[in-house]
Design an enzyme around this catalytic site. Structure first.
Site, PDB file in Angstrom:
ATOM      1  N   LYS A  52       0.843  -1.205   0.000  1.00 20.27           N
ATOM      2  CA  LYS A  52       0.000   0.000   0.000  1.00 20.27           C
ATOM      3  C   LYS A  52       0.879   1.256   0.000  1.00 20.27           C
ATOM      4  CE  LYS A  52      -3.835  -2.423   2.209  1.00 20.27           C
ATOM      5  NZ  LYS A  52      -4.640  -2.718   3.412  1.00 20.27           N
ATOM      6  N   GLN A  96      -4.369  -1.624   9.679  1.00 23.07           N
ATOM      7  CA  GLN A  96      -4.362  -2.944   9.057  1.00 23.07           C
ATOM      8  C   GLN A  96      -4.950  -3.987  10.017  1.00 23.07           C
ATOM      9  OE1 GLN A  96      -3.624  -3.446   5.874  1.00 23.07           O
ATOM     10  NE2 GLN A  96      -3.954  -5.656   5.949  1.00 23.07           N
ATOM     11  N   ASP A 119     -10.815   2.960   4.523  1.00 21.33           N
ATOM     12  CA  ASP A 119     -11.181   1.540   4.427  1.00 21.33           C
ATOM     13  C   ASP A 119     -12.697   1.364   4.367  1.00 21.33           C
ATOM     14  OD1 ASP A 119      -9.174  -0.429   4.243  1.00 21.33           O
ATOM     15  OD2 ASP A 119      -8.516  -0.049   6.289  1.00 21.33           O
TER      16      ASP A 119
HETATM   17  N1  GUN Z   1      -7.025  -6.864   6.295  1.00 24.16           N
HETATM   18  C1  GUN Z   1      -7.414  -7.575   5.231  1.00 24.16           C
HETATM   19  N2  GUN Z   1      -7.953  -6.753   4.281  1.00 24.16           N
HETATM   20  C2  GUN Z   1      -7.882  -5.506   4.782  1.00 24.16           C
HETATM   21  C3  GUN Z   1      -8.263  -4.235   4.269  1.00 24.16           C
HETATM   22  O1  GUN Z   1      -8.803  -4.078   3.158  1.00 24.16           O
HETATM   23  N3  GUN Z   1      -8.011  -3.172   5.081  1.00 24.16           N
HETATM   24  C4  GUN Z   1      -7.446  -3.311   6.309  1.00 24.16           C
HETATM   25  N4  GUN Z   1      -7.253  -2.220   7.041  1.00 24.16           N
HETATM   26  N5  GUN Z   1      -7.081  -4.480   6.816  1.00 24.16           N
HETATM   27  C5  GUN Z   1      -7.303  -5.571   6.039  1.00 24.16           C
END
Ligand code: GUN
Length: 290
Positions: A52, A96, A119
């Site tokens: 990311k 995350q 998110d």
């Molecule tokens: N863990 C698995 N997928 C995601 C996501 O799209 N965002 C976040 N913050 N954590 C995740």
């Protein structure tokens, strides 16, 4: 059969975003900034967050990564989020998931300012999604919608089956596919561990989104000829012959599915790349103001 290549579709999204950030820079303005919070050292989470951050750089966005030990107290995380909520140079905040057991995920998510919740996990934004209001769509379902759009996959009036009801993928995906939007207007069935006759349900599907996290779960005999298959699975499976000691496996038996499907996303190189495209678009949206 069409391969729904995430490299191609995400490159198109990123190219547009890069043009926008270059225009901002040329005008002497700051560009969107994403703050990522990573707790502990889960290998998969490390990889996703690193990707990311790298993609932010490639697209001309700013980014900050805040790392905390597994043992970090919840109040410390909440304090960091409160600080980022106030920071005018931070547009998007991402924590995350998953978080260690002693931290209440819902409390952390609810601490994020909904206007910076790139998110789309905050209950305010989920509520807005359900009501068809302008919001941040969770990155993976958003990426899938962008993928369907890029490859002109018709969804209107189709039967869609979503396997998995997580807050991150399955639930928002089912809402989007049933919504009155360009890549929606499906008749949606959402399946989970208590679903009976899953094979029959899947055989009635024109579009299947497999998001349960069980490698090779969706087999050829569950797929109607001509169906569109979206594979959200990204499980690490041990493999001594692989350089890293593991391989990434999707939820779909790819070879069997290819013999039936009209279009399919590969793993890796499919939905995972689109998740990042969705996140970047959300960060630009947070910068511009919801
Ligand atoms: N863990 C698995 N997928 C995601 C996501 O799209 N965002 C976040 N913050 N954590 C995740």
């Amino acid at each position: 059969m069409l391969i729904l290549d995430g490299k191609i579709a995400s490159a198109a999204v990123k190219a547009t975003l890069l043009e926008q950030t270059q225009a901002l820079k040329a005008a002497g303005k700051r560009t969107p900034h994403l703050a990522a919070i990573l707790v502990g050292s889960n290998g998969a989470s490390e990889t996703y967050v690193a990707s990311k951050v790298k993609n932010c750089e490639e697209t001309g966005f700013g980014s900050s990564l805040y790392r905390f030990d597994t043992e970090v107290e919840e109040v410390v995380l909440l304090a960091k989020i409160a600080e980022l909520n106030q920071d005018p140079n931070c547009d998007g905040i991402l924590v995350q998931l998953p978080l260690p057991k002693h931290i209440k995920e819902s409390k952390v998510i609810e601490a994020i300012n909904p206007a910076k919740d790139v998110d789309g996990f905050h209950p305010v934004n989920v509520g807005r999604l359900v009501q068809g209001l302008n919001t941040f769509i969770p990155a993976t379902p958003y990426g899938i919608i962008l993928m369907l759009e890029h490859f002109n996959i018709e969804t209107k009036g189709k039967n869609a089956v979503v396997i998995g009801r997580s807050n991150i993928v399955g639930r928002p995906m089912s809402i989007l596919l049933s919504s009155n939007i360009a890549q929606g207007n499906c008749t949606v069935t959402i399946c989970h561990s208590h679903t009976k006759n899953l094979k029959e349900v899947c055989l009635g599907a024109d579009i299947i989104v497999a998001a349960l996290g069980v490698p090779n779960f969706l087999t050829g005999e569950m797929i109607k000829p001509g169906a569109v298959i979206i594979d959200v699975g990204i499980t690490r499976v041990e493999d001594a012959t692989a350089k890293k000691g593991f391989r990434i496996k999707g939820d779909v038996n790819y070879e069997e599915a290819c013999a039936k499907a009209s279009a399919i996303t590969p793993v890796p190189g499919g939905v995972g790349l689109m998740t990042i495209a969705g996140l970047l678009k959300n960060t630009m949206k947070a910068y511009q103001g919801l």
